[in-house]
Design a protein around this motif. Structure first.
Motif, PDB file in Angstrom:
ATOM      1  N   VAL A  43     -67.856 -55.338  12.102  1.00 32.30           N
ATOM      2  CA  VAL A  43     -67.156 -54.053  12.187  1.00 32.30           C
ATOM      3  C   VAL A  43     -66.135 -53.998  11.060  1.00 32.30           C
ATOM      4  CG1 VAL A  43     -65.596 -52.624  13.574  1.00 32.30           C
ATOM      5  CG2 VAL A  43     -67.446 -53.906  14.697  1.00 32.30           C
ATOM      6  N   GLU A  44     -66.032 -52.848  10.416  1.00 33.23           N
ATOM      7  CA  GLU A  44     -64.970 -52.639   9.429  1.00 33.23           C
ATOM      8  C   GLU A  44     -64.464 -51.209   9.508  1.00 33.23           C
ATOM      9  OE1 GLU A  44     -63.750 -53.307   4.754  1.00 33.23           O
ATOM     10  OE2 GLU A  44     -65.877 -53.355   5.297  1.00 33.23           O
ATOM     11  N   VAL A  45     -63.152 -51.049   9.418  1.00 35.33           N
ATOM     12  CA  VAL A  45     -62.535 -49.724   9.391  1.00 35.33           C
ATOM     13  C   VAL A  45     -62.318 -49.330   7.935  1.00 35.33           C
ATOM     14  CG1 VAL A  45     -60.574 -48.313  10.106  1.00 35.33           C
ATOM     15  CG2 VAL A  45     -61.370 -50.178  11.582  1.00 35.33           C
ATOM     16  N   ILE A  46     -62.931 -48.214   7.537  1.00 35.95           N
ATOM     17  CA  ILE A  46     -62.758 -47.672   6.191  1.00 35.95           C
ATOM     18  C   ILE A  46     -62.321 -46.226   6.354  1.00 35.95           C
ATOM     19  CG2 ILE A  46     -63.820 -47.177   3.968  1.00 35.95           C
ATOM     20  CD1 ILE A  46     -65.830 -49.372   4.509  1.00 35.95           C
ATOM     21  N   GLY A  47     -61.089 -45.945   6.006  1.00 35.53           N
ATOM     22  CA  GLY A  47     -60.563 -44.614   6.236  1.00 35.53           C
ATOM     23  C   GLY A  47     -60.503 -44.319   7.725  1.00 35.53           C
ATOM     24  N   ASN A  48     -61.064 -43.203   8.139  1.00 34.54           N
ATOM     25  CA  ASN A  48     -61.121 -42.839   9.554  1.00 34.54           C
ATOM     26  C   ASN A  48     -62.369 -43.364  10.242  1.00 34.54           C
ATOM     27  OD1 ASN A  48     -58.697 -41.423   9.551  1.00 34.54           O
ATOM     28  ND2 ASN A  48     -59.677 -39.488   8.971  1.00 34.54           N
ATOM     29  N   THR A  49     -63.246 -44.028   9.506  1.00 35.21           N
ATOM     30  CA  THR A  49     -64.558 -44.399  10.016  1.00 35.21           C
ATOM     31  C   THR A  49     -64.625 -45.872  10.382  1.00 35.21           C
ATOM     32  OG1 THR A  49     -65.536 -42.732   8.546  1.00 35.21           O
ATOM     33  CG2 THR A  49     -67.035 -44.331   9.535  1.00 35.21           C
ATOM     34  N   VAL A  50     -65.239 -46.154  11.520  1.00 34.49           N
ATOM     35  CA  VAL A  50     -65.511 -47.521  11.934  1.00 34.49           C
ATOM     36  C   VAL A  50     -66.981 -47.807  11.637  1.00 34.49           C
ATOM     37  CG1 VAL A  50     -65.539 -49.158  13.848  1.00 34.49           C
ATOM     38  CG2 VAL A  50     -63.739 -47.424  13.723  1.00 34.49           C
ATOM     39  N   PHE A  51     -67.227 -48.739  10.733  1.00 33.83           N
ATOM     40  CA  PHE A  51     -68.587 -49.103  10.337  1.00 33.83           C
ATOM     41  C   PHE A  51     -69.083 -50.243  11.214  1.00 33.83           C
ATOM     42  CE2 PHE A  51     -67.392 -46.670   6.729  1.00 33.83           C
ATOM     43  CZ  PHE A  51     -68.546 -46.314   6.044  1.00 33.83           C
ATOM     44  N   PHE A  52     -70.324 -50.120  11.714  1.00 30.36           N
ATOM     45  CA  PHE A  52     -71.027 -51.183  12.422  1.00 30.36           C
ATOM     46  C   PHE A  52     -72.087 -51.735  11.471  1.00 30.36           C
ATOM     47  CE2 PHE A  52     -70.490 -48.933  16.827  1.00 30.36           C
ATOM     48  CZ  PHE A  52     -69.128 -49.184  16.773  1.00 30.36           C
ATOM     49  N   ILE A  87     -63.711 -48.475  18.885  1.00 27.34           N
ATOM     50  CA  ILE A  87     -62.961 -47.729  17.870  1.00 27.34           C
ATOM     51  C   ILE A  87     -61.464 -47.958  18.040  1.00 27.34           C
ATOM     52  CG2 ILE A  87     -62.307 -45.411  17.121  1.00 27.34           C
ATOM     53  CD1 ILE A  87     -65.159 -44.527  17.685  1.00 27.34           C
ATOM     54  N   ALA A  88     -60.985 -47.910  19.288  1.00 27.43           N
ATOM     55  CA  ALA A  88     -59.553 -48.065  19.552  1.00 27.43           C
ATOM     56  C   ALA A  88     -59.050 -49.429  19.103  1.00 27.43           C
ATOM     57  CB  ALA A  88     -59.281 -47.863  21.045  1.00 27.43           C
ATOM     58  N   VAL A  89     -59.768 -50.479  19.464  1.00 23.45           N
ATOM     59  CA  VAL A  89     -59.354 -51.828  19.070  1.00 23.45           C
ATOM     60  C   VAL A  89     -59.383 -51.963  17.548  1.00 23.45           C
ATOM     61  CG1 VAL A  89     -59.896 -54.287  19.216  1.00 23.45           C
ATOM     62  CG2 VAL A  89     -60.144 -52.840  21.230  1.00 23.45           C
ATOM     63  N   ALA A  90     -60.432 -51.448  16.923  1.00 24.57           N
ATOM     64  CA  ALA A  90     -60.577 -51.580  15.473  1.00 24.57           C
ATOM     65  C   ALA A  90     -59.460 -50.851  14.735  1.00 24.57           C
ATOM     66  CB  ALA A  90     -61.942 -51.054  15.035  1.00 24.57           C
ATOM     67  N   ASP A 112     -66.510 -40.684  12.693  1.00 25.99           N
ATOM     68  CA  ASP A 112     -65.853 -41.702  13.518  1.00 25.99           C
ATOM     69  C   ASP A 112     -66.592 -43.029  13.488  1.00 25.99           C
ATOM     70  OD1 ASP A 112     -63.682 -40.051  14.852  1.00 25.99           O
ATOM     71  OD2 ASP A 112     -65.449 -38.887  15.407  1.00 25.99           O
ATOM     72  N   ILE A 113     -67.929 -42.963  13.522  1.00 30.70           N
ATOM     73  CA  ILE A 113     -68.755 -44.181  13.563  1.00 30.70           C
ATOM     74  C   ILE A 113     -69.873 -44.068  12.541  1.00 30.70           C
ATOM     75  CG2 ILE A 113     -70.416 -45.502  14.948  1.00 30.70           C
ATOM     76  CD1 ILE A 113     -68.810 -44.837  17.406  1.00 30.70           C
ATOM     77  N   PHE A 114     -70.092 -45.147  11.798  1.00 25.97           N
ATOM     78  CA  PHE A 114     -71.233 -45.258  10.901  1.00 25.97           C
ATOM     79  C   PHE A 114     -72.009 -46.488  11.362  1.00 25.97           C
ATOM     80  CE2 PHE A 114     -72.745 -44.067   6.527  1.00 25.97           C
ATOM     81  CZ  PHE A 114     -73.811 -44.940   6.482  1.00 25.97           C
ATOM     82  N   GLY A 115     -73.132 -46.273  12.022  1.00 26.37           N
ATOM     83  CA  GLY A 115     -73.905 -47.385  12.572  1.00 26.37           C
ATOM     84  C   GLY A 115     -75.363 -47.298  12.192  1.00 26.37           C
ATOM     85  N   CYS A 116     -76.170 -48.076  12.868  1.00 28.95           N
ATOM     86  CA  CYS A 116     -77.612 -48.058  12.649  1.00 28.95           C
ATOM     87  C   CYS A 116     -78.316 -48.207  13.995  1.00 28.95           C
ATOM     88  CB  CYS A 116     -78.038 -49.166  11.686  1.00 28.95           C
ATOM     89  SG  CYS A 116     -77.781 -50.833  12.326  1.00 28.95           S
ATOM     90  N   GLY A 117     -79.613 -48.078  13.988  1.00 26.31           N
ATOM     91  CA  GLY A 117     -80.357 -48.197  15.232  1.00 26.31           C
ATOM     92  C   GLY A 117     -80.150 -49.526  15.913  1.00 26.31           C
ATOM     93  N   SER A 118     -79.970 -50.600  15.110  1.00 29.00           N
ATOM     94  CA  SER A 118     -79.786 -51.930  15.680  1.00 29.00           C
ATOM     95  C   SER A 118     -78.453 -52.050  16.394  1.00 29.00           C
ATOM     96  CB  SER A 118     -79.891 -52.987  14.578  1.00 29.00           C
ATOM     97  OG  SER A 118     -79.561 -54.265  15.079  1.00 29.00           O
ATOM     98  N   THR A 119     -77.359 -51.713  15.709  1.00 29.02           N
ATOM     99  CA  THR A 119     -76.039 -51.884  16.300  1.00 29.02           C
ATOM    100  C   THR A 119     -75.813 -50.940  17.474  1.00 29.02           C
ATOM    101  OG1 THR A 119     -75.141 -50.398  14.605  1.00 29.02           O
ATOM    102  CG2 THR A 119     -75.012 -52.757  14.177  1.00 29.02           C
TER     103      THR A 119
END
Length: 476
Positions: A172-181, A376-379, A146-153
């Motif tokens: 933020v970018e939506v790629i497939g089912n995943t929201v990237f931070f 996630i919902a908005v993205a 669902d989310i791909f982030g890092c310690g910073s974000t």
């Protein structure tokens, strides 16, 4: 601790072993970083706003608090000092190898980048992490993430729900089912100003890269866990590991470890005498080399140095949210005498303390889960999958479209491999429900200046001025 920026020597290269900055940092300290210039990085159209009070109201009726579960390492890599961008997969963090006798260390010198991933590969800083996952787990199921982030974000959002007045902004970018931070800053090779203290020279003296991984600048680790129904992948920089605990792990899970990379079947060692002289070119593709070994999550640690002149203890309540987000069980705090002699070094397992912190901050954790789901919902409902999160002041967070063409988290080929999903997600939460929703940028809440997160968390290697008791020039 935040991602430790690796140093750039006076000869315009990177100093060897500088990536292990030893800067475990408090989550709630204010970093002294350059403001992200809104003229250089304009804001896009406003989509939604959220406040801490709204989150508290929405979660007040919940009787339980979400917890992080099923944590596992799904990938790792070492950045290698080379002429072109190079990573070693799975790599390995440096081992805790304290000398038999304490010796006085030289103070930190040189220049250090804030973000080793962006500095090494500015066009797509997330790309090496995704390569490491596929290299380690060829059958990795991306559609579950669902989310791909890092310690910073993730740390920025934790500060937001903790009502900490530190402005931040990330893409933020939506790629497939995943929201990237994705971290955002003025310049990918932005350096930390005013570095002093011993936060870099201490780990150089007290930890050691394996013989097969000489020339490594930093070790990046990717963990996956479940949190309140969300499957999250979080990247962070690992300061090191404790060999005794790793050996215990291997003995207890010998059958499993046989399937993991063998430390003896590694790439040839790098020549340590030539390390640190090169500035990698961002125009070249990433070179991926095999080497290292997977290290147990139970063995890794975060590290912090501090002046012991005034006997002011580190506030672990600032440290625990950092360790909780990254699921790091061990914390090393090293006190020096103000002149580089470390005679009070504490290596401790803080799992029980982290559990207590989690139990005592249920409201904060519920709000953290809520803001993740709202973003996630908005993205996912947005037609434009390139967005950004912006918090110009305490208790106010905005989700906006990226200005102009925007920037992607991954190149086209890797984006396709992660998996583009054509069908719309039917179960997306409605961001209009109980929230202020806007179609244009007419609020005037954006400030002219704001502070970006220093690293995966703010950098506090430089903190021992007499007025605060840390180990150098204060950075907050």
């Amino acid at each position: 601790m935040g991602s430790r920026a690796f140093p750039m020597t006076k000869r315009a290269g990177f100093s060897p072993r500088g990536g292990r900055g030893g800067k475990s940092v408090a989550l709630f300290r204010k970093p002294n970083v350059d403001d992200l210039d809104l003229l250089r990085h304009p804001l896009g159209d406003l989509l939604a706003t959220f406040s801490k009070s709204d989150l508290e109201s929405a979660t007040a009726s919940l009787s339980s608090s979400p917890a992080i579960q099923k944590c596992q390492c799904v990938g790792s890599y070492n950045w290698v000092d080379a002429k072109s961008p190079t990573i070693t997969v799975p790599g390995k963090p440096p081992a805790w190898t304290p000398p038999n006798e304490a010796r006085r260390l030289q103070e930190d010198s040189g220049q250090y980048y804030r973000d080793p991933n962006a500095a090494r590969f500015p066009e797509y800083p997330t790309e090496p992490a995704v390569h490491a996952i596929f290299q380690t787990n060829p059958d990795f199921t991306t559609s579950d993430v669902d989310i791909f982030g890092c310690g910073s974000t993730m740390g920025n959002l934790m500060r937001f729900v903790s009502s900490v007045d530190i402005p931040f902004r990330f893409s933020v970018e939506v790629i497939g089912n995943t929201v990237f931070f994705i971290r955002k800053q003025n310049d990918p090779r932005e350096t930390i100003q005013g570095i002093r203290g011993f936060g870099h020279t201490f780990p150089e003296a007290y930890t050691t890269w394996g013989e097969d991984l000489k020339g490594s600048e930093s070790h990046q680790r990717l963990i996956q866990y479940e949190f309140d129904g969300l499957k999250c992948v979080v990247r962070f920089e690992c300061d090191g590991y404790i060999m005794d605990q790793e050996q215990t792990f291997k003995e207890n899970t010998s059958s499993k470890m046989k399937q993991e990379p063998d430390v003896n079947s590694l790439l040839e060692s790098f020549d340590n005498t030539t390390v640190g002289m090169h500035n990698p070119s961002s125009n070249e593709p990433i070179a991926i080399r095999n080497g290292g070994a997977v290290v147990s999550q139970d063995a890794i640690f975060d590290l912090k140095t501090r002046s012991g002149r005034f006997r002011r203890e580190v506030d672990l309540q600032d440290i625990y949210p950092v360790l909780w987000l990254k699921q790091v069980p061990n914390f090393i705090i090293a006190y020096h005498d103000g002149a580089g002699l470390f005679e009070d070094i504490r290596v401790q397992d803080h799992r029980e303390g982290i559990r207590c912190w989690e139990n005592e901050h249920k409201s904060q954790i519920r709000c953290f889960a809520a803001i993740l789901k709202k973003i996630i919902a908005v993205a996912q409902q947005s037609d434009n999958k390139l967005l950004e999160v912006y918090s110009p002041r305490v208790n106010h967070l905005e989700v906006r479209e990226q200005h102009g063409e925007g920037s992607h988290a991954l190149p086209d080929a890797l984006m396709a491999k992660w998996g583009i999903v054509e069908d719309e997600v039917d179960s997306v939460e409605d961001p209009n429900e109980s929230w202020d929703y806007y179609d244009n940028d007419d609020l005037g809440y954006g400030s002219d200046n704001f502070h970006d997160s220093d690293q995966e968390f703010p950098d506090f290697t430089a903190c021992s001025a007499d007025d605060c008791g840390y180990c150098g020039k204060c950075t907050y």
